[in-house]
Design a protein around this motif. Structure first.
Motif, PDB file in Angstrom:
ATOM      1  N   ALA A  68       0.842  -1.205   0.000  1.00 46.76           N
ATOM      2  CA  ALA A  68       0.000   0.000   0.000  1.00 46.76           C
ATOM      3  C   ALA A  68       0.875   1.252   0.000  1.00 46.76           C
ATOM      4  N   GLN A  69       0.596   2.173  -0.918  1.00 47.97           N
ATOM      5  CA  GLN A  69       1.393   3.385  -1.051  1.00 47.97           C
ATOM      6  C   GLN A  69       0.660   4.584  -0.439  1.00 47.97           C
ATOM      7  N   ASP A  70       1.445   5.467   0.158  1.00 47.15           N
ATOM      8  CA  ASP A  70       0.923   6.702   0.757  1.00 47.15           C
ATOM      9  C   ASP A  70       1.960   7.793   0.518  1.00 47.15           C
ATOM     10  N   ILE A  71       1.903   8.385  -0.668  1.00 43.88           N
ATOM     11  CA  ILE A  71       2.932   9.337  -1.093  1.00 43.88           C
ATOM     12  C   ILE A  71       3.027  10.534  -0.141  1.00 43.88           C
ATOM     13  N   ILE A  72       1.911  10.912   0.457  1.00 41.37           N
ATOM     14  CA  ILE A  72       1.933  12.068   1.357  1.00 41.37           C
ATOM     15  C   ILE A  72       2.836  11.801   2.559  1.00 41.37           C
ATOM     16  N   ASN A  73       2.869  10.577   3.023  1.00 40.85           N
ATOM     17  CA  ASN A  73       3.657  10.231   4.211  1.00 40.85           C
ATOM     18  C   ASN A  73       4.951   9.495   3.842  1.00 40.85           C
ATOM     19  N   ARG A  74       5.531   9.833   2.725  1.00 43.11           N
ATOM     20  CA  ARG A  74       6.779   9.184   2.327  1.00 43.11           C
ATOM     21  C   ARG A  74       7.933   9.657   3.206  1.00 43.11           C
ATOM     22  N   TYR A  75       8.884   8.747   3.419  1.00 44.60           N
ATOM     23  CA  TYR A  75      10.081   9.029   4.223  1.00 44.60           C
ATOM     24  C   TYR A  75       9.739   9.525   5.635  1.00 44.60           C
ATOM     25  N   GLN A  76       8.723   8.927   6.228  1.00 45.66           N
ATOM     26  CA  GLN A  76       8.396   9.254   7.608  1.00 45.66           C
ATOM     27  C   GLN A  76       9.313   8.473   8.552  1.00 45.66           C
ATOM     28  N   PRO A  77       9.857   9.128   9.593  1.00 42.54           N
ATOM     29  CA  PRO A  77      10.712   8.405  10.538  1.00 42.54           C
ATOM     30  C   PRO A  77       9.890   7.428  11.374  1.00 42.54           C
ATOM     31  N   PRO A  78      10.561   6.529  12.093  1.00 46.20           N
ATOM     32  CA  PRO A  78       9.828   5.589  12.956  1.00 46.20           C
ATOM     33  C   PRO A  78       8.932   6.319  13.939  1.00 46.20           C
ATOM     34  N   SER A  79       7.705   5.803  14.093  1.00 40.75           N
ATOM     35  CA  SER A  79       6.723   6.425  14.980  1.00 40.75           C
ATOM     36  C   SER A  79       5.761   5.341  15.462  1.00 40.75           C
ATOM     37  N   SER A  80       4.782   5.757  16.248  1.00 39.19           N
ATOM     38  CA  SER A  80       3.780   4.802  16.732  1.00 39.19           C
ATOM     39  C   SER A  80       2.891   4.301  15.596  1.00 39.19           C
ATOM     40  N   GLU A  81       2.728   5.101  14.546  1.00 41.88           N
ATOM     41  CA  GLU A  81       1.929   4.693  13.387  1.00 41.88           C
ATOM     42  C   GLU A  81       2.716   3.753  12.479  1.00 41.88           C
ATOM     43  N   THR A  86       8.622   4.865   6.925  1.00 44.92           N
ATOM     44  CA  THR A  86       8.095   4.568   5.588  1.00 44.92           C
ATOM     45  C   THR A  86       9.187   4.804   4.546  1.00 44.92           C
ATOM     46  N   ASP A  87       8.977   4.231   3.351  1.00 41.65           N
ATOM     47  CA  ASP A  87       9.973   4.345   2.291  1.00 41.65           C
ATOM     48  C   ASP A  87       9.612   5.453   1.321  1.00 41.65           C
ATOM     49  N   GLU A  88      10.224   5.412   0.134  1.00 43.01           N
ATOM     50  CA  GLU A  88      10.053   6.495  -0.843  1.00 43.01           C
ATOM     51  C   GLU A  88       8.646   6.575  -1.415  1.00 43.01           C
ATOM     52  N   LEU A  89       7.855   5.530  -1.251  1.00 39.87           N
ATOM     53  CA  LEU A  89       6.473   5.529  -1.728  1.00 39.87           C
ATOM     54  C   LEU A  89       5.470   5.539  -0.582  1.00 39.87           C
ATOM     55  N   GLY A  90       5.957   5.757   0.618  1.00 40.59           N
ATOM     56  CA  GLY A  90       5.070   5.798   1.769  1.00 40.59           C
ATOM     57  C   GLY A  90       4.644   4.435   2.275  1.00 40.59           C
ATOM     58  N   ARG A  91       5.310   3.392   1.835  1.00 42.49           N
ATOM     59  CA  ARG A  91       4.962   2.044   2.289  1.00 42.49           C
ATOM     60  C   ARG A  91       5.578   1.780   3.660  1.00 42.49           C
ATOM     61  N   ASP A  92       4.864   1.055   4.495  1.00 44.33           N
ATOM     62  CA  ASP A  92       5.311   0.770   5.854  1.00 44.33           C
ATOM     63  C   ASP A  92       6.474  -0.227   5.816  1.00 44.33           C
ATOM     64  N   ILE A  93       7.631   0.179   6.325  1.00 46.19           N
ATOM     65  CA  ILE A  93       8.827  -0.660   6.262  1.00 46.19           C
ATOM     66  C   ILE A  93       8.683  -1.887   7.160  1.00 46.19           C
ATOM     67  N   PHE A  94       8.085  -1.725   8.326  1.00 45.22           N
ATOM     68  CA  PHE A  94       7.905  -2.866   9.230  1.00 45.22           C
ATOM     69  C   PHE A  94       7.085  -3.961   8.571  1.00 45.22           C
ATOM     70  N   SER A  95       5.996  -3.600   7.931  1.00 44.24           N
ATOM     71  CA  SER A  95       5.144  -4.591   7.278  1.00 44.24           C
ATOM     72  C   SER A  95       5.863  -5.263   6.112  1.00 44.24           C
ATOM     73  N   ARG A  96       6.673  -4.489   5.391  1.00 46.41           N
ATOM     74  CA  ARG A  96       7.399  -5.071   4.261  1.00 46.41           C
ATOM     75  C   ARG A  96       8.483  -6.036   4.751  1.00 46.41           C
ATOM     76  N   ILE A  97       9.131  -5.720   5.867  1.00 44.67           N
ATOM     77  CA  ILE A  97      10.133  -6.631   6.413  1.00 44.67           C
ATOM     78  C   ILE A  97       9.467  -7.909   6.923  1.00 44.67           C
ATOM     79  N   VAL A  98       8.313  -7.772   7.560  1.00 47.98           N
ATOM     80  CA  VAL A  98       7.603  -8.950   8.075  1.00 47.98           C
ATOM     81  C   VAL A  98       7.205  -9.873   6.929  1.00 47.98           C
ATOM     82  N   HIS A  99       6.625  -9.319   5.886  1.00 50.44           N
ATOM     83  CA  HIS A  99       6.239 -10.148   4.736  1.00 50.44           C
ATOM     84  C   HIS A  99       7.466 -10.630   3.965  1.00 50.44           C
ATOM     85  N   GLY A 100       8.559  -9.873   4.040  1.00 50.49           N
ATOM     86  CA  GLY A 100       9.785 -10.314   3.377  1.00 50.49           C
ATOM     87  C   GLY A 100      10.388 -11.547   4.013  1.00 50.49           C
TER      88      GLY A 100
END
Length: 303
Positions: A68-81, A86-100
């Motif tokens: 899932a992409q969220d361009i508005i929230n791209r490159y967001q630092p680690p937070s409670s959300e 998030t990465d360059e397309l606003g995708r959640d890095i934690f979720s991508r690592i888990v599925h990876g």
């Protein structure tokens, strides 16, 4: 019609068979206890168990969709959300690592499975039959080992085409020489034992002797090499994905995540730091467990 009495089994033979089974069972139990008691191998085992559990329960653990992409929230630092940002397309890095983690297990099983099956057969045939068969097989293995593994994998993927499946096939082919050489060395010593000569003397065919008597006694080094090779396979596949030859977007593969985030490493270091740490810990876990298995299954280290 005459009835013939059933032959009475020799009690000595039965006792010997039971003694051998008991000895084999005790060997594996003792090896398992040595692994648990070893701090390094136990840490490696825990890391692998965490990886497996994460892969199994990935949809429950992940907080967002991995694609899932969220361009508005791209490159967001680690937070409670977003726990890991998030990465360059606003995708959640934690979720991508888990599925990876699922892809990493898939790479390890398929790539090492290819290397193990082909390598064990080649090494077993070369060591058992020897002579010109051994010379031909081992010279091919020597040629494969003359190339750096990553360069050989790149060449194979260039021929097969980019993609995760072809990357796993390439990594599997690259791992064949290690299994072939280890199994050949074990077969050369096993085929000279008395029970192998006894099987040949009663007319057992070569294929049966090799598959039922020789290769089963090579299980210990095969298990150790398999464990060590899984970490190497994951690392090689990540390298291919980093170069754009492995998993293709939007697949959440750790090497591809490193490649996608390398442009923002200074402004958003979490984009590459967390996938890199995932690769580091998984490879470390398999290496630690492999070293522990090697020590546990080595009869020379037993008291």
């Amino acid at each position: 019609m005459s009835l013939q009495p059933n032959p009475i089994p020799d009690p000595n033979t039965v006792n010997v068979d039971q003694s051998e089974q008991t000895k084999s069972r005790r060997l594996w139990i003792d090896s398992a206890m040595r692994i648990v008691k070893s701090k390094t191998s136990f840490i490696g085992l825990c890391i692998i168990l965490i990886l497996i559990l994460t892969a199994i329960f990935a949809p429950l653990i992940a907080t967002h969709s991995p694609t899932a992409q969220d361009i508005i929230n791209r490159y967001q630092p680690p937070s409670s959300e977003h726990f890991l940002g998030t990465d360059e397309l606003g995708r959640d890095i934690f979720s991508r690592i888990v599925h990876g983690s699922r892809i990493s297990i898939q790479i390890g099983v398929i790539a090492v499975g290819i290397a193990m099956i082909i390598g064990v057969l080649l090494g077993g045939v070369a060591g058992y039959f020897g002579r010109w068969i051994d010379q031909i097989i081992m010279r091919i293995i020597d040629i494969m080992m003359a190339f750096p593994s990553i360069l050989l994998a790149i060449a194979l993927v260039a021929v097969l085409g980019p993609g995760l499946t072809n990357a796993m096939i390439a990594v599997g082919i690259v791992g064949i020489p290690q299994f072939a050489r280890i199994v050949r060395s074990a077969v050369l010593s096993i085929k000279e034992t008395e029970y192998i000569e006894a099987a040949k003397s009663i007319g057992a065919k070569h294929g049966r002797v090799l598959m039922q008597h020789v290769l089963p006694n090579c299980v210990a080094p095969i298990i150790v090499q398999t464990t060590l090779s899984i970490g190497t396979a994951i690392l090689d596949a990540a390298g291919l994905s980093f170069l754009g030859l492995g998993a293709q977007p939007p697949t959440p593969e750790w090497g591809a995540m490193l490649s996608d985030g390398q442009a923002a490493i200074q402004n958003a270091p979490w984009v590459v730091a967390f996938p890199g740490l995932a690769i580091f810990f998984v490879v470390l876990g398999f290496n630690l467990l492999g070293d522990g298995l090697r020590d546990a299954l080595d009869p020379r280290l037993k008291q």
